[in-house]
Design a protein around this motif. Structure first.
Motif, PDB file in Angstrom:
ATOM      1  N   ALA A  50       0.850  -1.195   0.000  1.00 34.53           N
ATOM      2  CA  ALA A  50       0.000   0.000   0.000  1.00 34.53           C
ATOM      3  C   ALA A  50       0.882   1.240   0.000  1.00 34.53           C
ATOM      4  O   ALA A  50       1.621   1.482   0.956  1.00 34.53           O
ATOM      5  N   PHE A  51       0.836   2.006  -1.090  1.00 38.51           N
ATOM      6  CA  PHE A  51       1.552   3.277  -1.187  1.00 38.51           C
ATOM      7  C   PHE A  51       0.559   4.375  -0.793  1.00 38.51           C
ATOM      8  O   PHE A  51      -0.334   4.701  -1.588  1.00 38.51           O
ATOM      9  N   VAL A  52       0.695   4.941   0.396  1.00 43.72           N
ATOM     10  CA  VAL A  52      -0.322   5.875   0.877  1.00 43.72           C
ATOM     11  C   VAL A  52       0.276   7.256   1.134  1.00 43.72           C
ATOM     12  O   VAL A  52       1.486   7.412   1.296  1.00 43.72           O
ATOM     13  N   GLN A  53      -0.616   8.237   1.205  1.00 48.90           N
ATOM     14  CA  GLN A  53      -0.240   9.633   1.390  1.00 48.90           C
ATOM     15  C   GLN A  53      -1.053  10.209   2.552  1.00 48.90           C
ATOM     16  O   GLN A  53      -2.176  10.693   2.352  1.00 48.90           O
ATOM     17  N   PRO A  54      -0.520  10.164   3.775  1.00 48.14           N
ATOM     18  CA  PRO A  54      -1.289  10.632   4.934  1.00 48.14           C
ATOM     19  C   PRO A  54      -1.792  12.062   4.804  1.00 48.14           C
ATOM     20  O   PRO A  54      -2.882  12.390   5.279  1.00 48.14           O
ATOM     21  N   ILE A  55      -1.038  12.935   4.143  1.00 45.36           N
ATOM     22  CA  ILE A  55      -1.426  14.338   4.029  1.00 45.36           C
ATOM     23  C   ILE A  55      -2.736  14.504   3.268  1.00 45.36           C
ATOM     24  O   ILE A  55      -3.403  15.544   3.386  1.00 45.36           O
ATOM     25  N   PHE A  56      -3.150  13.488   2.527  1.00 48.42           N
ATOM     26  CA  PHE A  56      -4.400  13.597   1.771  1.00 48.42           C
ATOM     27  C   PHE A  56      -5.605  13.861   2.669  1.00 48.42           C
ATOM     28  O   PHE A  56      -6.589  14.459   2.237  1.00 48.42           O
ATOM     29  N   ILE A  57      -5.565  13.409   3.924  1.00 50.40           N
ATOM     30  CA  ILE A  57      -6.746  13.592   4.766  1.00 50.40           C
ATOM     31  C   ILE A  57      -6.983  15.054   5.106  1.00 50.40           C
ATOM     32  O   ILE A  57      -8.099  15.433   5.489  1.00 50.40           O
ATOM     33  N   ASP A  58      -5.970  15.894   4.947  1.00 48.77           N
ATOM     34  CA  ASP A  58      -6.148  17.316   5.235  1.00 48.77           C
ATOM     35  C   ASP A  58      -7.275  17.898   4.397  1.00 48.77           C
ATOM     36  O   ASP A  58      -8.064  18.714   4.876  1.00 48.77           O
ATOM     37  N   TYR A  59      -7.365  17.487   3.140  1.00 49.05           N
ATOM     38  CA  TYR A  59      -8.442  17.940   2.254  1.00 49.05           C
ATOM     39  C   TYR A  59      -9.600  16.949   2.243  1.00 49.05           C
ATOM     40  O   TYR A  59     -10.770  17.329   2.347  1.00 49.05           O
ATOM     41  N   ASP A  60      -9.285  15.659   2.171  1.00 53.26           N
ATOM     42  CA  ASP A  60     -10.323  14.667   1.945  1.00 53.26           C
ATOM     43  C   ASP A  60     -11.273  14.507   3.117  1.00 53.26           C
ATOM     44  O   ASP A  60     -12.415  14.058   2.935  1.00 53.26           O
ATOM     45  N   MET A  61     -10.829  14.841   4.332  1.00 54.04           N
ATOM     46  CA  MET A  61     -11.748  14.748   5.461  1.00 54.04           C
ATOM     47  C   MET A  61     -12.950  15.673   5.284  1.00 54.04           C
ATOM     48  O   MET A  61     -14.010  15.457   5.887  1.00 54.04           O
TER      49      MET A  61
ATOM     50  N   GLY B  48      -0.118  -6.579   8.956  1.00 51.78           N
ATOM     51  CA  GLY B  48       1.005  -7.165   8.256  1.00 51.78           C
ATOM     52  C   GLY B  48       1.200  -6.720   6.824  1.00 51.78           C
ATOM     53  O   GLY B  48       2.038  -7.291   6.106  1.00 51.78           O
ATOM     54  N   VAL B  49       0.458  -5.694   6.394  1.00 50.72           N
ATOM     55  CA  VAL B  49       0.627  -5.177   5.037  1.00 50.72           C
ATOM     56  C   VAL B  49       1.802  -4.195   5.035  1.00 50.72           C
ATOM     57  O   VAL B  49       1.975  -3.413   5.968  1.00 50.72           O
ATOM     58  N   HIS B  50       2.596  -4.230   3.992  1.00 47.93           N
ATOM     59  CA  HIS B  50       3.697  -3.278   3.855  1.00 47.93           C
ATOM     60  C   HIS B  50       3.140  -1.940   3.385  1.00 47.93           C
ATOM     61  O   HIS B  50       2.703  -1.802   2.238  1.00 47.93           O
ATOM     62  N   VAL B  51       3.161  -0.958   4.281  1.00 47.98           N
ATOM     63  CA  VAL B  51       2.612   0.377   4.021  1.00 47.98           C
ATOM     64  C   VAL B  51       3.767   1.366   3.942  1.00 47.98           C
ATOM     65  O   VAL B  51       4.593   1.449   4.858  1.00 47.98           O
ATOM     66  N   SER B  52       3.845   2.105   2.851  1.00 44.49           N
ATOM     67  CA  SER B  52       4.895   3.116   2.704  1.00 44.49           C
ATOM     68  C   SER B  52       4.259   4.480   2.482  1.00 44.49           C
ATOM     69  O   SER B  52       3.169   4.586   1.930  1.00 44.49           O
ATOM     70  N   PHE B  53       4.963   5.520   2.920  1.00 39.65           N
ATOM     71  CA  PHE B  53       4.438   6.881   2.863  1.00 39.65           C
ATOM     72  C   PHE B  53       5.028   7.664   1.689  1.00 39.65           C
ATOM     73  O   PHE B  53       6.213   7.537   1.364  1.00 39.65           O
ATOM     74  N   GLY B  54       4.200   8.493   1.111  1.00 35.39           N
ATOM     75  CA  GLY B  54       4.626   9.442   0.096  1.00 35.39           C
ATOM     76  C   GLY B  54       3.705  10.644   0.121  1.00 35.39           C
ATOM     77  O   GLY B  54       2.817  10.748   0.973  1.00 35.39           O
ATOM     78  N   THR B  55       3.890  11.542  -0.816  1.00 38.27           N
ATOM     79  CA  THR B  55       3.098  12.778  -0.840  1.00 38.27           C
ATOM     80  C   THR B  55       2.331  12.970  -2.131  1.00 38.27           C
ATOM     81  O   THR B  55       1.459  13.838  -2.191  1.00 38.27           O
ATOM     82  N   ASP B  56       2.670  12.227  -3.182  1.00 42.54           N
ATOM     83  CA  ASP B  56       2.085  12.458  -4.499  1.00 42.54           C
ATOM     84  C   ASP B  56       2.428  13.851  -5.020  1.00 42.54           C
ATOM     85  O   ASP B  56       1.709  14.403  -5.836  1.00 42.54           O
ATOM     86  N   CYS B  57       3.503  14.434  -4.514  1.00 40.00           N
ATOM     87  CA  CYS B  57       3.930  15.757  -4.952  1.00 40.00           C
ATOM     88  C   CYS B  57       4.010  15.806  -6.487  1.00 40.00           C
ATOM     89  O   CYS B  57       4.492  14.855  -7.090  1.00 40.00           O
ATOM     90  N   PRO B  58       3.516  16.855  -7.150  1.00 39.64           N
ATOM     91  CA  PRO B  58       3.041  18.123  -6.593  1.00 39.64           C
ATOM     92  C   PRO B  58       1.554  18.208  -6.322  1.00 39.64           C
ATOM     93  O   PRO B  58       1.031  19.320  -6.164  1.00 39.64           O
ATOM     94  N   VAL B  59       0.840  17.045  -6.275  1.00 43.90           N
ATOM     95  CA  VAL B  59      -0.552  17.099  -5.808  1.00 43.90           C
ATOM     96  C   VAL B  59      -0.580  17.719  -4.410  1.00 43.90           C
ATOM     97  O   VAL B  59      -1.423  18.531  -4.075  1.00 43.90           O
ATOM     98  N   GLU B  60       0.355  17.305  -3.569  1.00 41.13           N
ATOM     99  CA  GLU B  60       0.639  17.959  -2.291  1.00 41.13           C
ATOM    100  C   GLU B  60       2.119  18.329  -2.278  1.00 41.13           C
ATOM    101  O   GLU B  60       2.909  17.761  -3.027  1.00 41.13           O
ATOM    102  N   LYS B  61       2.490  19.259  -1.428  1.00 35.24           N
ATOM    103  CA  LYS B  61       3.901  19.562  -1.271  1.00 35.24           C
ATOM    104  C   LYS B  61       4.606  18.332  -0.697  1.00 35.24           C
ATOM    105  O   LYS B  61       4.002  17.561   0.037  1.00 35.24           O
ATOM    106  N   PHE B  62       5.903  18.156  -1.024  1.00 39.61           N
ATOM    107  CA  PHE B  62       6.565  16.992  -0.438  1.00 39.61           C
ATOM    108  C   PHE B  62       7.182  17.321   0.918  1.00 39.61           C
ATOM    109  O   PHE B  62       8.157  16.708   1.342  1.00 39.61           O
TER     110      PHE B  62
END
Length: 546
Positions: free
Chosen positions: A399-410, A435-449
């Motif tokens: 799972a490649f996820v972007q925690p910062i997305f909740i700032d808008y999506d909430m 047990g899922v491998h979860v990694s963080f990213g930003t999807d920059c420039p959708v969000e700032k990195f």
């Protein structure tokens, strides 16, 4: 050459030795991690001296690894009209007018703008801009503006003409081109057509690309990002990945590349994927500085634009379920093509229907070609139910996820998909603890990195922007240790490089950062005020905060 880092609060992200106070570096990798006394014993054993660096009791972490972004797009965006923060179509027009005034010479040069979001408009009607709005700026200079999600673009009349998108040709694009009541294109283009357009109008050449990479890498290092995984092929002229690879290879040969880049190669057709492999590229090609790590596929759009593919109609627009970019047999074929070459895929999937289709395609490839075990993953994986979450573990899907997305999506999730489905979405802790491998990213420039807002979003589940504090799905709050692992060792795992980097471990590359505050000790609100003071890559300090 030996370097001793001493008096540090080292959190290694290595469960075998979670904390330490000293690290010994030889050339580009760690050779000892532990106590200062242990480091001195190691130096005596070697009969050598070391250059000493006093960390002054600062927190030392492995360098951050942004597991999904668009690095070339970010770098190229530094040359585009910045539409982030616009509050009206009029403000977009004003900024684009200035862009037209200073545009490069040449009648065919597009003026590009990016970053607008109609949900932030304060004018009475929060709508997408249209061709007519851009024509008020200029109907003769080709222009394209992209929504902040980069799944929706708007063209003016000159741009539509240059791309031969007309009343006659529009039907051939299906839902990817919007038309008005008279059948005329209204300027809005979507998804794969937008991606093709970006590649078609790209003005980048080899030297320009190298120049913007050098500029952008310093921005990354200032955020503590020493490695990143990036979807860049679509931002090069005519999607020329040979040109992209050549730019990085030349910078590496010059010793000028100071970040590590793993390419998530956007190739949306089987013949293009096969051509890629026939050209000799796979996940073993390249070096520790630059290499392809997976094939990127786009299965749907974005939640904000209501193009994310849903199993049920949108709660706030029952006329649509979003866009499926492939049929299930098409997606199955793309994934199987990569799987047979033992190459992972990273599938952009935001809506629950797209996530389901992605999991089905991965499961199909695993069943048909069980001898190969590439680390397939899903990028974003935002809207899910419990059954979908369980399938991540069953199929061993990343799972490649972007925690910062909740700032808008909430602010929009419940209105888009309803309360019940919202309650099981953005479920990163659920995935991680199962047990899922979860990694963080930003999807920059959708969000700032910017790394600290991303960490803050993961460990507080609260908004960074806007008025007042709101907590979104608090049961998914992660610990700081979990969040940092997702930003370091899990990022390395996602690109198949956990044996090289991602933790401060003897034998691994000496990529690390020093922070001005201890993230494990401070109040969560102070995360947003924490800064990277130094970033080291291959045992060399490549960034120091002024």
């Amino acid at each position: 050459m030996l370097t001793l880092i001493k008096n540090a609060r080292i959190h290694t992200m290595d469960d075998r030795r979670p904390v330490a106070q000293a690290a010994l570096i030889e050339d580009d990798h760690f050779v000892f991690v532990g106590s200062l006394e242990g480091a001195q014993v190691e130096l005596c054993r070697r009969g050598q001296q070391a250059q000493e660096v006093d960390a002054k009791d600062r927190l030392m972490l492995p360098g951050f690894n942004d597991s999904h972004m668009h690095f070339i797009h970010f770098a190229k965006g530094l040359m585009s009209v910045n539409l982030t923060g616009t509050h009206s179509i009029k403000e977009i027009q004003e900024r684009m007018a200035e862009g037209v005034r200073v545009r490069p010479a040449g009648p065919d040069a597009f003026v590009e703008g990016e970053g607008w979001n109609q949900d932030y408009f304060t004018e009475g009607e929060r709508r997408f801009p249209l061709r007519a709005d851009l024509d008020q700026v200029s109907s003769t200079v080709p222009m394209m503006i992209m929504r902040a999600c980069f799944h929706i673009g708007v063209l003016n009349s000159a741009a539509l003409k240059a791309l031969n998108i007309t009343r006659e040709t529009a039907p051939s694009y299906g839902d990817l081109v919007e038309v008005d009541e008279n059948g005329e294109p209204n300027g809005i283009i979507k998804e794969s057509l937008l991606d093709d357009t970006k590649a078609q109008i790209s003005s980048l050449n080899l030297e320009t690309m190298k120049k913007i990479i050098l500029s952008a890498q310093q921005e990354a290092l200032s955020q503590g990002i020493t490695s990143l995984q990036s979807d860049d092929v679509g931002y090069t002229p005519k999607a020329d990945y040979h040109l992209l690879f050549r730019a990085f290879a030349q910078l590496e040969a010059q010793g000028a590349l100071h970040i590590r880049v793993s390419e998530q190669c956007l190739l949306q057709k089987e013949e293009l994927i096969q051509e890629f492999f026939d050209a000799g590229y796979d996940d073993q090609w390249g070096s520790a500085w630059f290499r392809p790590s997976c094939i990127k596929l786009l299965a749907d759009g974005s939640l904000g634009a209501r193009t994310a593919a849903m199993r049920q109609p949108y709660a706030d627009d029952p006329s649509t379920k979003g866009l499926e970019m492939f049929t299930q047999p098409q997606l199955n074929g793309l994934v199987l093509c990569a799987h047979r070459h033992n190459m992972p895929v990273a599938i952009h999937a935001i809506g629950d229907r797209a996530v389901e289709m992605a999991l089905d395609a991965i499961e199909n490839a695993q069943l048909l070609c069980p001898e190969n075990h590439p680390r397939h993953g899903i990028v974003h994986c935002q809207i899910t139910d419990q059954a979908l979450l369980r399938r991540f573990r069953t199929l061993d899907v990343l799972a490649f996820v972007q925690p910062i997305f909740i700032d808008y999506d909430m602010n929009i999730c419940q209105s888009r998909v309803g309360e019940a489905l919202t309650s099981t979405s953005y479920a990163w802790r659920n995935l991680y603890e199962n047990g899922v491998h979860v990694s963080f990213g930003t999807d920059c420039p959708v969000e700032k990195f910017d790394t600290m807002p991303n960490l803050y979003s993961a460990v507080t589940r609260q908004n960074v922007s806007g008025e007042g504090k709101h907590t979104f799905l608090p049961q998914e709050t992660m610990t700081m240790e979990q969040a940092l692992k997702c930003y370091t060792i899990e990022g390395a795992y996602a690109s198949g490089e956990e044996h090289l980097k991602g933790s401060i471990t003897p034998g691994k590359l000496a990529d690390f950062i020093l922070l001005d505050q201890d993230l494990f000790q401070i109040d969560p609100e102070e995360i947003l005020h924490t800064h990277v003071e130094e970033a080291w890559v291959s045992g060399v300090c490549r960034y120091k905060k002024a």
